[in-house]
Design a protein around this motif. Sequence first.
Motif, mmCIF file in Angstrom:
data_model
loop_
_atom_site.group_PDB
_atom_site.id
_atom_site.type_symbol
_atom_site.label_atom_id
_atom_site.label_comp_id
_atom_site.label_asym_id
_atom_site.label_seq_id
_atom_site.Cartn_x
_atom_site.Cartn_y
_atom_site.Cartn_z
ATOM 1 N N ALA A 34 -6.404 -10.500 76.235
ATOM 2 C CA ALA A 34 -6.724 -10.074 74.870
ATOM 3 C C ALA A 34 -5.485 -9.403 74.308
ATOM 4 N N HIS A 35 -4.919 -9.964 73.238
ATOM 5 C CA HIS A 35 -3.713 -9.386 72.644
ATOM 6 C C HIS A 35 -3.459 -10.039 71.294
ATOM 7 N N ASP A 36 -2.566 -9.442 70.532
ATOM 8 C CA ASP A 36 -2.167 -10.011 69.250
ATOM 9 C C ASP A 36 -1.223 -11.175 69.484
ATOM 10 N N GLY A 37 -1.124 -12.069 68.514
ATOM 11 C CA GLY A 37 -0.126 -13.127 68.574
ATOM 12 C C GLY A 37 -0.706 -14.513 68.721
ATOM 13 N N GLU A 38 0.153 -15.422 69.173
ATOM 14 C CA GLU A 38 -0.201 -16.822 69.391
ATOM 15 C C GLU A 38 0.343 -17.270 70.736
ATOM 16 N N GLU A 39 -0.297 -18.283 71.302
ATOM 17 C CA GLU A 39 0.182 -18.893 72.544
ATOM 18 C C GLU A 39 0.253 -20.393 72.352
ATOM 19 N N VAL A 87 4.319 -24.604 81.089
ATOM 20 C CA VAL A 87 5.380 -23.997 80.289
ATOM 21 C C VAL A 87 4.651 -23.279 79.166
ATOM 22 N N TRP A 88 4.763 -21.938 79.145
ATOM 23 C CA TRP A 88 3.921 -21.102 78.298
ATOM 24 C C TRP A 88 4.793 -20.285 77.360
ATOM 25 N N CYS A 89 4.491 -20.273 76.080
ATOM 26 C CA CYS A 89 5.207 -19.445 75.098
ATOM 27 C C CYS A 89 4.219 -18.518 74.420
ATOM 28 N N VAL A 90 4.627 -17.250 74.273
ATOM 29 C CA VAL A 90 3.784 -16.228 73.668
ATOM 30 C C VAL A 90 4.580 -15.533 72.578
ATOM 31 N N THR A 91 3.959 -15.350 71.420
ATOM 32 C CA THR A 91 4.592 -14.593 70.350
ATOM 33 C C THR A 91 3.585 -13.631 69.742
ATOM 34 N N PRO A 92 3.925 -12.372 69.556
ATOM 35 C CA PRO A 92 5.140 -11.731 70.055
ATOM 36 C C PRO A 92 5.048 -11.519 71.558
ATOM 37 N N PRO A 93 6.185 -11.314 72.224
ATOM 38 C CA PRO A 93 6.155 -11.070 73.679
ATOM 39 C C PRO A 93 5.250 -9.875 73.993
ATOM 40 N N PRO A 94 4.423 -9.961 75.031
ATOM 41 C CA PRO A 94 3.488 -8.880 75.348
ATOM 42 C C PRO A 94 4.127 -7.675 76.019
ATOM 43 N N HIS A 95 5.427 -7.663 76.260
ATOM 44 C CA HIS A 95 6.071 -6.541 76.943
ATOM 45 C C HIS A 95 6.455 -5.471 75.976
#
Length: 95
Positions: A34-39, A87-95
């Motif tokens: 659960a987090h903001d953004g897109e994958e 191959v996974w892309c997340v925006t914004p990065p969860p770190h």
Amino acid sequence: MPVRSVSRSPAVVTSGRPGPVLALLATISGGMYAHDGEEVGYISEGRLELAIEDDVHVLETADSFHFDCNRSHSHRNPATDRRTVVVWCVTPPPH
């Protein structure tokens, strides 16, 4: 909602500079997120069961996905005898 980290390969696809997208090669064993953004992702090997809210999608090698992470979602490797590589892309990065 519980959050579980993904087993990640040390091979990161991006240059490592801070930016709006995190791209990584992930070996999936399952998890809840659960987090903001897109994958967005591409199934390089195996199968991935991706649940987004009440819809469950079983993705095969060469399938891809994209979704808004504000929606409740989880994923798992449905196979017991082989790995899933994404191959996974997340925006914004969860770190």
